[in-house]
Enzyme design. Structure first.
Site, short mmCIF file in Angstrom:
data_model
loop_
_atom_site.label_atom_id
_atom_site.label_comp_id
_atom_site.label_asym_id
_atom_site.label_seq_id
_atom_site.Cartn_x
_atom_site.Cartn_y
_atom_site.Cartn_z
N ILE B 146 0.84 -1.20 0.00
CA ILE B 146 0.00 0.00 0.00
C ILE B 146 0.87 1.25 0.00
O ILE B 146 1.75 1.40 0.87
CB ILE B 146 -0.94 0.00 1.22
CG1 ILE B 146 -1.95 -1.13 1.09
CG2 ILE B 146 -1.63 1.34 1.38
CD1 ILE B 146 -2.85 -1.33 2.28
N CYS B 147 0.62 2.13 -0.97
CA CYS B 147 1.30 3.42 -1.07
C CYS B 147 2.83 3.20 -1.09
O CYS B 147 3.33 2.49 -1.95
CB CYS B 147 0.84 4.33 0.08
SG CYS B 147 1.38 6.03 -0.10
N GLN B 148 3.55 3.79 -0.16
CA GLN B 148 5.00 3.58 -0.12
C GLN B 148 5.31 2.09 0.08
O GLN B 148 6.28 1.56 -0.48
CB GLN B 148 5.60 4.39 1.03
CG GLN B 148 7.10 4.31 1.15
CD GLN B 148 7.59 4.93 2.45
OE1 GLN B 148 6.91 4.86 3.48
NE2 GLN B 148 8.76 5.54 2.41
N GLY B 150 3.67 -0.18 -1.21
CA GLY B 150 3.54 -0.76 -2.54
C GLY B 150 4.83 -0.64 -3.32
O GLY B 150 5.24 -1.58 -4.02
#
Lengths: 412, 355
Positions: B146-148, B150
């Site tokens: 998720i996000c960073q 990811g």
């Protein structure tokens, strides 16, 4: 414009206005339970009285409440401006909303520091450590530097470039360097604030363009909240145009870098003072921390969880080899010494064994050699497995300088 | 006729309504219970330093054979995926039979100042993956970044492909140099060496202020004016405060990892341009050959869709699926639409690849 207000309407409006003023009064009274004057207080006074009821001890989520109060204050100001505009021009169609909005919207009438982004940057100065100004006062030996116009900053900078002399020259030079960094930071902050002002202006231009889209009949904005939301959309668009620009990229980077230079110089002064007082410094702690982290990596690379997994793989391979050997021996003709169903072939039986160095499993050392000498391959495997995988084993006696009774001294 | 036609009577009524809401605020705020979060039961299966890997417990045993490990960003707390009973990605995945694990990074302090991306990705994530695989009795697991987190998962999957069966990325930046990426614009001229050398760990408050400045009027003002509308509604107010807690409950950032992330990702854009090295490993997205599901949010102000949707052009897999979610960076976890769409999308995509 130009139409005379209907006197009945005016009376009605005045009644509503009184109701509004009393409502503020009630709000303040209910919040504080303090005796109130008979005449309604002006709304800002009543608002502040209401806000004081949310003192930190009286409500839990403090920061949220602070933000709520700040935002409610802004919105109440906005409402008040619009109400005043309506009172001056009771015919709704003729009300000069645009000027009222210009007065009410942060960043336009009230100056650049009301723009939330500029406010946020002011907050950023305080984050992570004490505020820069206080730090400068505490460690930089400098009096607070007042906000100055750019021309004066230039003059101050030229003074700060003067060479220093005498026994205190080193100290003087450091102070000048710090003061110069502070002045340069102020310059960058000025550039940033100019961009925020540009963002506010652009936001208002966009707002007026958006308003124009609502001119056709049936599309008019008919509530204060809808008007406010439209302004927010425009303000964000105007801000985004500026914040995504190459000019902002350069100014923002320069501002951050300038602030960090000031902080770094202040830290150097703090280090110097700490050193004089015989206290540990941050750079010493950093050095220890860095070495510790490097050591942890090294330890893990040599013998951490990865090494355990490697040993487990090695033992598994040896077990498999052992099983294969066992099976192959079962099928071969029996003869010679057999242990656990396996015909043992001593190392010394192999041709050229005396000349060939023996290869020991990693970490087994002399223990593995001793097992080989005993000729019991199965026990070698078991011993190796338990040593490698941490199966129950006897704790090594504490080193006393003498071998423990019954123990065998080993070299590793 | 002008664009504004607010009847004075309506204007006054609106103002009075706002006053009434403000009047109710004190009583409502004083009557609030403590706001809790992280609603699903869980057990810790692995710990190392400040990191904990949790396994969530559903009402029924999982039916999926391959577990999902959620790798969250370092910059916020991971309970966003399990915020409250009716807003929980985790709960919805469990209800569909998935076996869900999560890495909680904890709160770095001065002792973690020297943790690098190598320590995080080849160290913590790799050992967490091993721990989950061991716990579940499988050789490969599904990774959900998720996000960073990811971006970290992309690096990990590209360099440890043998341990990742399927890769899911959510609101993950891939191309950091798209023109609509505000954070990227701001960091490009930053002297990040001076920044980290001066600050050490990057304070959470500084990070939060930076995020608030992405939408300064909306996030600093409009949101709280919207709060006035729910000041007399205890349940809504608790939801608001729960979200508010998550937004500002942020860990500091380990200095060295931050330095490398800004330099290599934001400034160098090496994830797509190449040349990214995490510890001993060169990261080539072309080495990602397992199936990939990439979910991004169309109104994401932190990770613009343009930064995410290019992933398909760079990964080496033939099995790439991309889903655009109608919502924002946070709404993708907590909105009503997210509860209906996101867990089902993930579950069905995984189920199709487990047959």
């Amino acid at each position: 414009m130009g139409e005379s207000p209907n006197p009945d309407w005016m009376n009605q409006w005045q009644a509503w206005s009184r109701q509004y003023a009393h409502a503020w009064q009630d709000l303040a009274r209910n919040a504080t339970a303090a005796p109130q004057p008979a005449a309604p207080a002006p709304w800002p006074q009543a608002f502040e009285q209401w806000a004081r009821a949310f003192a930190p001890s009286s409500a839990g989520p403090g920061e949220t409440v602070d933000r709520l109060i700040d935002s409610a204050r802004s919105y109440a100001t906005f409402m008040q401006s619009m109400l005043a505009a309506a009172a001056d021009n009771p015919q709704a169609a003729a009300t000069p909303w645009s000027e009222a909005l210009r007065q009410a919207i942060p960043g336009l009438a009230g100056g650049v520091f009301q723009h939330p982004a500029a406010q946020a940057w002011q907050g950023m100065q305080q984050q992570g450590s004490a505020g820069l100004a206080q730090l400068l006062g505490a460690f930089g030996g400098l009096p607070p530097v007042p906000a100055m116009p750019p021309a004066d900053l230039g003059e101050l900078k030229s003074w700060l470039h003067l060479p220093s002399f005498g026994v205190m020259r080193e100290h003087q030079e450091r102070y000048q360097k710090l003061a110069l960094a502070w002045v340069e930071y102020q310059e960058q902050l000025g550039r940033y604030n100019q961009l925020m002002l540009a963002a506010s202006r652009r936001g208002f231009e966009l707002f007026e363009a958006k308003l124009a889209e609502h001119e056709p009949p049936g599309l008019q904005i008919d509530s204060l909240r809808a008007l406010y939301d439209l302004w927010v959309d425009a303000a964000e668009e105007g801000y985004a145009e500026v914040a995504l620009s190459p000019a902002f990229r350069e100014a923002y980077g320069a501002l951050v870098n300038a602030q960090m230079r000031v902080r770094a110089l202040v830290q150097q002064e703090a280090e110097r003072v700490s050193g004089d007082l015989g206290m540990p410094t941050r750079s010493e702690l950093n050095s220890i921390g860095e070495r510790l982290q490097a050591l942890r990596r090294e330890v893990r690379a040599r013998g951490g969880a990865g090494a355990d997994a490697g040993l487990a793989d090695e033992v598994a391979a040896l077990r498999a080899e052992f099983a294969t050997l066992k099976a192959s021996v079962k099928h071969a003709s029996p003869g010679g010494p057999v242990d656990d169903g396996v015909k043992l072939r001593r190392a010394s039986d192999e041709p050229g064994a005396a000349a060939r160095p023996r290869k020991s499993p990693r970490g087994s050392g002399e223990r593995a050699a001793a097992a080989t000498a005993s000729g019991n391959f199965a026990s070698r495997i078991e011993e190796f497995a338990s040593a490698s995988l941490g199966a129950p084993r006897k704790r090594a006696p504490r080193a006393t300088g003498k071998p423990a009774a019954g123990s065998r001294k080993t070299k590793r | 006729m002008g664009p504004i036609r607010i009847e004075p009577a309506k204007l006054l009524e609106e103002a009075l309504a706002t006053q009434r809401k403000l009047g109710a605020a004190l009583q409502t705020l004083r009557g609030l219970d403590d706001v809790d979060f992280g609603v699903t039961a869980k057990e810790a299966i692995y710990r190392e330093d400040k990191l904990v890997v949790y396994r969530f417990k559903g009402e029924r045993p999982p039916t999926a054979k391959v577990p999902i490990l959620i790798v969250y960003a370092l910059v916020n707390r991971p309970y966003m995926v399990d915020l409250q009973d009716d807003r929980s990605l985790v709960k919805n995945l469990l209800a569909r039979g998935e076996d869900v694990y999560l890495i909680d990074w904890g709160y770095p302090d001065g002792a973690d100042r020297w943790l690098t991306l190598d320590d995080y990705i080849n160290g913590y994530i790799d050992r967490s993956v091993d721990a989950v695989a061991r716990h579940a009795g499988v050789k490969r697991i599904n990774l959900l970044g998720i996000c960073q987190g990811g971006a970290f998962s992309l690096c990990y999957a590209a360099t440890h492909a043998e341990k990742v069966r399927n890769l899911i990325t959510m609101v993950t930046p891939v191309d950091f140099h798209t023109p609509d990426n505000m954070l990227s614009n701001w960091t490009r001229e930053m002297d990040v060496d001076l920044f980290v050398d001066t600050l050490g760990n990057v304070p959470a408050d500084l990070m939060n202020l930076c995020y608030l400045m992405l939408k300064p009027v909306r996030l600093n003002q409009q949101k709280y004016i919207g709060l006035v509308d729910i000041l007399d509604n205890k349940a809504e107010l608790e939801n608001f405060l729960r979200m508010e807690k998550w937004i500002f409950d942020s860990p500091d950032q380990a200095g060295e990892a931050f330095r490398q992330f800004i330099k290599d990702f934001y400034q160098g854009n090496k994830l797509v341009r190449g040349g990214l090295k995490i510890g001993p490993h060169e990261v080539h997205l072309g080495n990602i050959t397992m199936p990939v599901l990439n979910i991004f949010a169309e109104q994401d102000h932190l990770v613009p869709p343009s930064a995410s949707r290019v992933l398909g052009e760079h990964v080496g897999t033939d099995d790439y699926t991309q889903v655009a979610f109608r919502g924002g960076h946070i709404g993708i976890y907590v909105s009503g639409r997210a509860q209906r769409e996101v867990p089902g999308t993930i579950h069905e995509w995984l189920a199709a690849r487990s047959r």
